[in-house]
Design a protein around this motif. Sequence first.
Motif, PDB file in Angstrom:
ATOM      1  N   MET A 295     -40.929 -11.659   0.461  1.00 51.21           N
ATOM      2  CA  MET A 295     -39.942 -12.411   1.228  1.00 51.21           C
ATOM      3  C   MET A 295     -38.620 -11.646   1.306  1.00 51.21           C
ATOM      4  N   ARG A 296     -38.250 -11.024   0.191  1.00 49.51           N
ATOM      5  CA  ARG A 296     -37.012 -10.247   0.195  1.00 49.51           C
ATOM      6  C   ARG A 296     -37.096  -9.107   1.211  1.00 49.51           C
ATOM      7  N   ASP A 297     -38.203  -8.390   1.197  1.00 47.13           N
ATOM      8  CA  ASP A 297     -38.375  -7.279   2.139  1.00 47.13           C
ATOM      9  C   ASP A 297     -38.457  -7.784   3.574  1.00 47.13           C
ATOM     10  N   ARG A 298     -39.075  -8.944   3.762  1.00 44.54           N
ATOM     11  CA  ARG A 298     -39.210  -9.468   5.115  1.00 44.54           C
ATOM     12  C   ARG A 298     -37.846  -9.844   5.684  1.00 44.54           C
ATOM     13  N   TYR A 299     -36.994 -10.492   4.882  1.00 42.40           N
ATOM     14  CA  TYR A 299     -35.652 -10.825   5.365  1.00 42.40           C
ATOM     15  C   TYR A 299     -34.885  -9.558   5.746  1.00 42.40           C
ATOM     16  N   ALA A 300     -34.967  -8.552   4.894  1.00 46.91           N
ATOM     17  CA  ALA A 300     -34.257  -7.308   5.176  1.00 46.91           C
ATOM     18  C   ALA A 300     -34.756  -6.678   6.470  1.00 46.91           C
ATOM     19  N   ALA A 301     -36.079  -6.681   6.671  1.00 45.64           N
ATOM     20  CA  ALA A 301     -36.647  -6.085   7.875  1.00 45.64           C
ATOM     21  C   ALA A 301     -36.287  -6.900   9.120  1.00 45.64           C
ATOM     22  N   ASP A 302     -36.325  -8.224   9.009  1.00 42.33           N
ATOM     23  CA  ASP A 302     -35.999  -9.076  10.155  1.00 42.33           C
ATOM     24  C   ASP A 302     -34.547  -8.890  10.586  1.00 42.33           C
ATOM     25  N   VAL A 303     -33.649  -8.838   9.606  1.00 46.96           N
ATOM     26  CA  VAL A 303     -32.229  -8.659   9.922  1.00 46.96           C
ATOM     27  C   VAL A 303     -31.996  -7.285  10.544  1.00 46.96           C
ATOM     28  N   ALA A 304     -32.615  -6.252   9.982  1.00 50.71           N
ATOM     29  CA  ALA A 304     -32.433  -4.900  10.512  1.00 50.71           C
ATOM     30  C   ALA A 304     -32.970  -4.793  11.939  1.00 50.71           C
ATOM     31  N   ASP A 305     -34.126  -5.393  12.189  1.00 49.08           N
ATOM     32  CA  ASP A 305     -34.718  -5.331  13.526  1.00 49.08           C
ATOM     33  C   ASP A 305     -33.846  -6.056  14.551  1.00 49.08           C
ATOM     34  N   LEU A 306     -33.377  -7.252  14.208  1.00 56.34           N
ATOM     35  CA  LEU A 306     -32.543  -8.001  15.144  1.00 56.34           C
ATOM     36  C   LEU A 306     -31.194  -7.325  15.341  1.00 56.34           C
ATOM     37  N   ARG A 307     -30.641  -6.735  14.286  1.00 57.71           N
ATOM     38  CA  ARG A 307     -29.386  -5.995  14.417  1.00 57.71           C
ATOM     39  C   ARG A 307     -29.532  -4.869  15.428  1.00 57.71           C
ATOM     40  N   ASP A 308     -30.626  -4.117  15.344  1.00 60.79           N
ATOM     41  CA  ASP A 308     -30.843  -3.019  16.281  1.00 60.79           C
ATOM     42  C   ASP A 308     -30.980  -3.534  17.718  1.00 60.79           C
ATOM     43  N   ARG A 309     -31.625  -4.680  17.889  1.00 63.58           N
ATOM     44  CA  ARG A 309     -31.776  -5.242  19.228  1.00 63.58           C
ATOM     45  C   ARG A 309     -30.432  -5.730  19.770  1.00 63.58           C
ATOM     46  N   LEU A 310     -29.589  -6.256  18.906  1.00 65.82           N
ATOM     47  CA  LEU A 310     -28.263  -6.698  19.337  1.00 65.82           C
ATOM     48  C   LEU A 310     -27.391  -5.497  19.722  1.00 65.82           C
ATOM     49  N   ILE A 311     -27.519  -4.415  18.984  1.00 66.04           N
ATOM     50  CA  ILE A 311     -26.776  -3.198  19.329  1.00 66.04           C
ATOM     51  C   ILE A 311     -27.202  -2.710  20.708  1.00 66.04           C
ATOM     52  N   ALA A 312     -28.505  -2.724  20.971  1.00 64.33           N
ATOM     53  CA  ALA A 312     -28.997  -2.310  22.288  1.00 64.33           C
ATOM     54  C   ALA A 312     -28.521  -3.282  23.363  1.00 64.33           C
ATOM     55  N   SER A 313     -28.482  -4.565  23.027  1.00 63.89           N
ATOM     56  CA  SER A 313     -28.032  -5.576  23.989  1.00 63.89           C
ATOM     57  C   SER A 313     -26.562  -5.392  24.330  1.00 63.89           C
ATOM     58  N   ALA A 314     -25.777  -4.960  23.358  1.00 63.15           N
ATOM     59  CA  ALA A 314     -24.344  -4.750  23.604  1.00 63.15           C
ATOM     60  C   ALA A 314     -24.102  -3.686  24.670  1.00 63.15           C
ATOM     61  N   GLN A 315     -25.002  -2.731  24.781  1.00 57.91           N
ATOM     62  CA  GLN A 315     -24.843  -1.651  25.744  1.00 57.91           C
ATOM     63  C   GLN A 315     -25.016  -2.106  27.183  1.00 57.91           C
ATOM     64  N   VAL A 316     -25.639  -3.277  27.369  1.00 54.69           N
ATOM     65  CA  VAL A 316     -25.840  -3.800  28.735  1.00 54.69           C
ATOM     66  C   VAL A 316     -25.098  -5.122  28.920  1.00 54.69           C
ATOM     67  N   GLY A 317     -24.115  -5.371  28.052  1.00 56.49           N
ATOM     68  CA  GLY A 317     -23.287  -6.557  28.207  1.00 56.49           C
ATOM     69  C   GLY A 317     -23.877  -7.844  27.685  1.00 56.49           C
ATOM     70  N   GLY A 318     -24.918  -7.753  26.878  1.00 55.72           N
ATOM     71  CA  GLY A 318     -25.562  -8.960  26.356  1.00 55.72           C
ATOM     72  C   GLY A 318     -25.062  -9.378  24.994  1.00 55.72           C
ATOM     73  N   PHE A 319     -24.053  -8.678  24.476  1.00 54.01           N
ATOM     74  CA  PHE A 319     -23.526  -8.992  23.149  1.00 54.01           C
ATOM     75  C   PHE A 319     -22.044  -8.697  23.183  1.00 54.01           C
ATOM     76  N   GLY A 320     -21.230  -9.685  22.809  1.00 48.75           N
ATOM     77  CA  GLY A 320     -19.805  -9.625  23.029  1.00 48.75           C
ATOM     78  C   GLY A 320     -19.048  -8.624  22.181  1.00 48.75           C
ATOM     79  N   ALA A 321     -17.912  -8.190  22.707  1.00 49.12           N
ATOM     80  CA  ALA A 321     -17.043  -7.249  22.001  1.00 49.12           C
ATOM     81  C   ALA A 321     -16.471  -7.891  20.746  1.00 49.12           C
ATOM     82  N   GLY A 322     -16.289  -7.053  19.721  1.00 50.88           N
ATOM     83  CA  GLY A 322     -15.682  -7.525  18.481  1.00 50.88           C
ATOM     84  C   GLY A 322     -16.648  -8.189  17.526  1.00 50.88           C
TER      85      GLY A 322
END
Length: 301
Positions: free
Chosen positions: A1-28
Amino acid sequence: MRDRYAADVADLRDRLIASAQVGGFGAGRDPGAAARELIAARDGLRIMRAYLGEDVDIPAALRTRRETMRGAYGAHGAGFPPRHPRRSPVSFDFAPPRDTGPQVRAGYAVGRVRRQQILDRAIVLFSQAGYAATSLRELAESVGITKSALLHHFASKEELLRAVLLERDHRNVVDVARTSHMKARDGLLAIAEGARQNSAHARGLVELYTVLACEAIPDRHAAHDYFADRYARAVATLESAFRGAVEDGDLPSDRDPHHEALWVVALWDGLQIQWLYHSSVDVGADLETYVRDVLPERRDR
């Protein structure tokens, strides 16, 4: 469970970073904090739905929050509402009333001390092994008394569980008396600070609450009604607080008090789960980040 939480957060973080590049995630916004928030709230909403049923619409809540994340941190397109005179102080006490029955009020000093020892030990054992897996005999032996002596203080295991949960509520670090006299925004920030204090000083109580909240989902469980009532109280109380923020002119017009209340309760519970697996998670800081995003400082104060 510990590893799964870490992996889920890391995966979603990377997707949010990619989303920010096309205006899908707000500044700041911090993609890592946002990923923790979304995953924590998702898990908290799942638990709440098990108690509150269709009153908790998980996809709708996630869509609403994801949409607000498209905007800059702390920015709100609809602006602030006008301020109105406060109708009454805002309460932040969503715990059930504390037991004031004869077993609490009466008894000699030695008996009251023994009762407290039983409660203290039950908190430890229930949080470690869960309520169902802890026997009264095991609890009595760990306190150094017989099972019959334990039943002198608590007539049943169900009565003991109720006392343990109320003891947990009583020990909660959030200062209800202080927050009741605050502006809604300040009181909500104080809740975030209370969560930070709970993490620092009350790990056993956090474990107890988290374990039992999941264990008591079946409606036959002795604590099911307690959690159903507590979640309903928490959402109603925080919704009232957010409506107080509307009166204060602090909650922007594009925010719904009911959604914000539901999200805060879910986020709080979900962050505590993550923290129990990863001590680096700062529950209070992440809650404060959310409150400041929802209720930013007005520049016209």
